[in-house]
Design an enzyme around this catalytic site. Structure first.
Site, PDB file in Angstrom:
ATOM      1  N   TYR A 231       0.809  -1.341   0.046  1.00 58.12           N
ATOM      2  CA  TYR A 231      -0.143  -0.135   0.010  1.00 58.12           C
ATOM      3  C   TYR A 231       0.869   1.162   0.103  1.00 58.12           C
ATOM      4  CZ  TYR A 231       0.957  -0.928   4.961  1.00 58.12           C
ATOM      5  OH  TYR A 231       1.445  -1.288   6.144  1.00 58.12           O
ATOM      6  N   CYS A 429     -27.359 -38.682  23.973  1.00 56.47           N
ATOM      7  CA  CYS A 429     -28.288 -39.145  24.811  1.00 56.47           C
ATOM      8  C   CYS A 429     -29.205 -39.948  23.708  1.00 56.47           C
ATOM      9  CB  CYS A 429     -29.067 -37.842  25.516  1.00 56.47           C
ATOM     10  SG  CYS A 429     -30.483 -38.746  26.405  1.00 56.47           S
TER      11      CYS A 429
HETATM   12  S1  IVH Z   1      -0.562   3.342   6.205  1.00 59.34           S
HETATM   13  C1  IVH Z   1       2.163   6.594   7.061  1.00 59.34           C
HETATM   14  N1  IVH Z   1      -2.296   1.441   5.066  1.00 59.34           N
HETATM   15  O1  IVH Z   1      -1.610  -0.420  10.400  1.00 59.34           O
HETATM   16  C2  IVH Z   1       1.780   5.170   6.699  1.00 59.34           C
HETATM   17  N2  IVH Z   1      -1.285   1.064   7.484  1.00 59.34           N
HETATM   18  O2  IVH Z   1      -0.681   1.877  12.795  1.00 59.34           O
HETATM   19  C3  IVH Z   1       1.153   4.381   7.805  1.00 59.34           C
HETATM   20  N3  IVH Z   1      -1.898  -1.231   8.181  1.00 59.34           N
HETATM   21  O3  IVH Z   1       1.584  -0.461  11.252  1.00 59.34           O
HETATM   22  C4  IVH Z   1       0.602   3.174   7.444  1.00 59.34           C
HETATM   23  N4  IVH Z   1      -3.199  -1.785   6.341  1.00 59.34           N
HETATM   24  O4  IVH Z   1       1.040  -2.013   9.561  1.00 59.34           O
HETATM   25  C5  IVH Z   1      -1.546   1.785   6.211  1.00 59.34           C
HETATM   26  N5  IVH Z   1      -3.833  -0.031   4.121  1.00 59.34           N
HETATM   27  C6  IVH Z   1      -2.905   0.387   5.146  1.00 59.34           C
HETATM   28  C7  IVH Z   1      -3.006  -0.536   6.320  1.00 59.34           C
HETATM   29  C8  IVH Z   1      -2.095  -0.054   7.062  1.00 59.34           C
HETATM   30  C9  IVH Z   1      -2.566  -2.146   7.600  1.00 59.34           C
HETATM   31  C10 IVH Z   1      -1.216  -1.362   9.478  1.00 59.34           C
HETATM   32  C11 IVH Z   1       0.109  -1.001   9.408  1.00 59.34           C
HETATM   33  C12 IVH Z   1       0.569   0.043  10.564  1.00 59.34           C
HETATM   34  C13 IVH Z   1      -1.011   0.066  11.263  1.00 59.34           C
HETATM   35  C14 IVH Z   1      -0.986   1.249  11.657  1.00 59.34           C
END
Ligand code: IVH
Length: 673
Positions: A231, A429
């Protein structure tokens, strides 16, 4: 072949395997069979055995089997791997929007991107000139651990990019942020496998993924069904918006969550986000919220940070689905068939806005397998429509007061000894006059799929049985008003209504009555099939086992179950009583099977008919043993064509389905005589 062309062919083979790998693990759309894929891999292995000096780090064979590491090396991230601030309500989101709009005016007219907040673990993937060179954990956000060997085993993580769009430019150095996770379905399969081997099962996909990623032996990691979704481009992003970044990642061959969406404004985002909680149950990976990101990466960057959290994104967290509480006791239910099922009696706890007091424990084996003890602190999950269940004990906080639970030897309701059935984990049972079974049986009889006696709930049924007013389902039809008035909370009106509902249920079709009887394995669909073929319960009770077994969807077990049910003296008595009370529906359709000319054949009817009515032709086909369906497929044997046919006719032609007229249909049955 000279050595140079052999090497060129080898390199082409690597590309081909990468292509199929991407089709299978990222796009979920393989274009060759598993067998063909294995053949390609085998060819690759063969060449590599002869020319180990050719093997590049991105060869598909380099995914697994590396020697176990002693420990993981530390590695510094090229940029901070940030976390996210949380929001829990629409109000929190508005506060966030107002706050950041004050810092940068452009936010007011900004676009937003919604992404699933995948409940996994961050991993950082490094590519040099398109080749995967390093994978790291998040660590403290600045320094992580080098888990390159483990990441290599993840089939959805490309070893070489772009996977197929050759024309795509890539920067020399590209660093991508992804979430590593285990899919819900893979998790269930994995646990089933461990349970079968008698090994410890895991609590949830996230913990399993976390444990797997940090295993020192990558050959074990290779057996864990880890996946990734990407992402963020941490370094080397040629794109200036988040939406384009996601598209770019997808084009390079990375897996990207396809539920993500772009919103034209903050208000548009608030509208779109409403449906996201439903995704929680429909996606095959766990999500614990939605991530909302400002689309324009320049604006996002300009907003800066609040502590470690970038201001340009926020996570809207869903309510927790897993909580811990105390297991006060284990109760045992007796079902309609006599099956004993344990359930947890919990110290009441709120999960997602609902107070949960009880949870299922599945079966006695489950309790033993998970070593769940009375008074344990347990992890409870309540998700979507699923009944709350116990994931397992938190054994680290045991005090020594916990008690091991033993399945009962006697039925908790009637006190008779319980029995097990060969090849089944369940205990039963087997006392047919056990009140618990009778109550459940009657509850099923009066339910919507059965005789649909409105207003007759479990509480009333319980009292009727406990007061000795009824002993079986047929007794319902002999109830008098004076009987009902003996029950708690009954006045004239309520008693009249129930009696009316009981009387009215006599008009239910035969299929409902067959379902209502509660024959083992005979649900609504099977009951309908039986009602189509037999005129009434008399005809069904004297049916030959082979006749039933020959019905589509029936096997020896269900045929035996029907035969056994009608053979039982007490069931025969119930039937006699039902008949005497006038509860004796006859097959409503005229489609009682008389001949088997069309047996095994599937028909579709289209257009305006002249010989038959719509229902008439269906009955005719069914009477002759055939099946009628609404849509044409490759499985259709005949399309019966009327005037002005629609698209079904075209489809039948493309699929090569035989097309016949109404008359031809009729003559098909006459030929035999
Ligand atoms: S963005 C600046 N996008 O959620 C970018 N995080 O605390 C910050 N996570 O540790 C993260 N899906 O592991 C982002 N689509 C997504 C996500 C994602 C899961 C997790 C990531 C992060 C925690 C947020």
């Amino acid at each position: 072949m000279d050595i140079q062309s052999e090497k060129t062919a080898y390199q082409a083979l690597i590309k081909e395997i990468h292509f199929h790998n991407h089709r299978y693990h990222v796009l979920d759309g393989p274009v060759i069979s598993d067998y063909e894929f294995d053949q390609l891999l085998m060819r690759l292995h063969k060449i590599e055995k002869m020319h180990p000096e050719w093997i590049p780090p991105d060869s598909p064979t380099q995914r697994s089997g590396a020697a176990p590491a002693e420990r993981f090396e530390k590695t510094t991230h090229p940029a901070s791997i940030l976390s996210l601030a949380n929001a829990f309500s629409e109000e929190d989101l508005r506060d966030w929007f107002n706050r950041i709009s004050k810092i940068d005016e452009r936010v007011r007219d900004s676009e937003f991107v919604l992404e699933p907040k995948i409940d996994g673990l961050t991993v950082v993937l490094h590519y040099h000139k398109g080749v995967f060179v390093q994978g790291a954990t998040r660590g403290n956000g600045e320094i992580g651990e080098d888990i390159t060997k483990n990441i290599r085993t993840i089939k959805s993580a490309p070893l070489k990019i772009p996977v197929h769009e050759k024309s795509l430019d890539i920067p020399e150095k590209l660093v991508v942020r992804a979430e590593a996770y285990i899919a819900k379905s893979d998790f269930l399969r994995l646990n089933e496998r461990f349970a079968k081997l008698g090994e410890k099962t895991y609590q949830n996909p996230r913990n399993t993924a976390a444990g797997s990623l940090r295993l020192l032996d990558s050959s074990i990691v290779a057996e864990r069904p880890l996946r990734i979704l990407t992402y963020t481009v941490v370094a080397g992003n040629p794109k200036t918006s988040q939406w384009e970044t996601l598209e770019y990642l997808r084009k390079l061959g990375f897996p990207v969550a396809n539920v993500s969406e772009k919103c034209t404004s903050f208000e548009d985002m608030l509208l779109k986000i409403k449906k996201w909680e439903a995704y929680r149950d429909s996606l095959d990976y766990e999500i614990d919220g939605v991530v909302i990101k400002i689309n324009d990466l320049k604006i996002a960057e300009n907003l800066g940070f609040a502590g470690k959290d970038p201001r340009g994104a926020i996570a809207l967290k869903f309510p927790a689905q897993e909580v811990t509480t105390r297991l006060l006791d284990i109760g045992v239910n007796v079902g309609r068939t006599g099956i004993l099922t344990p359930y947890a009696i919990l110290d009441p706890v709120e999960i997602g806005g609902v107070i949960v007091k009880q949870a299922t424990l599945h079966n006695f084996d489950y309790i033993e397998e998970k070593d769940i003890r009375i008074k344990d602190r347990v992890l409870v999950k309540r998700a979507g429509e699923v009944i709350p269940y116990i994931i397992g004990p938190i054994s680290d906080v045991r005090t020594g007061e916990e008690e091991v639970f033993l399945p009962p030897d006697l039925c908790p309701t009637c006190g008779k000894p319980v029995e097990s059935v060969p090849n089944e984990v369940a205990w039963y049972c087997v006392n047919n006059s056990c009140p618990a079974q009778i109550i459940r049986n009657i509850e099923h009889f009066v339910s919507k799929v059965g005789m649909d006696i409105v207003g007759l709930g479990i509480k009333i049924v319980k009292q009727l049985v406990e007061f000795g007013l009824i002993k079986d389902v047929a007794d319902l039809y002999g109830l008098k008003k004076s009987d009902l008035l003996k029950l708690d909370g009954f006045a004239e009106k309520k008693a009249d209504n129930i009696l009316l509902a009981i009387e009215e249920s006599k008009t239910r079709p035969l299929s409902n009555l067959v379902t209502a009887l509660g024959i083992h394995g005979i649900g609504e669909i099977a009951a309908e099939e039986l009602a189509l073929r037999f005129q009434d319960l008399d005809a069904l009770s004297s049916a030959k086992n082979a006749d039933i077994e020959s019905i589509d969807g029936f096997g020896p077990n269900s045929a035996d179950a029907v035969e056994n049910w009608f053979a039982l003296e007490e069931n025969r008595n119930v039937l006699k009583k039902l008949s005497a009370f006038g509860v004796w529906p006859e097959s409503k359709t005229n489609a009682v099977v008389t001949k088997k000319t069309f047996e095994g054949l599937k028909f579709v009817v289209t257009g305006t008919l002249s010989e038959f009515t719509r229902d008439g032709i269906k009955d005719f086909i069914k009477q002759n043993g055939g099946k009628v369906s609404d849509s044409v497929s490759a499985k259709t044997d005949y399309l019966v064509l009327g005037e002005n046919p629609g698209s079904k006719y075209e489809k039948a032609q493309t699929l090569g389905v035989k097309v016949i007229s109404e008359l031809e249909l009729k003559t098909m049955t006459e030929d035999e005589n």
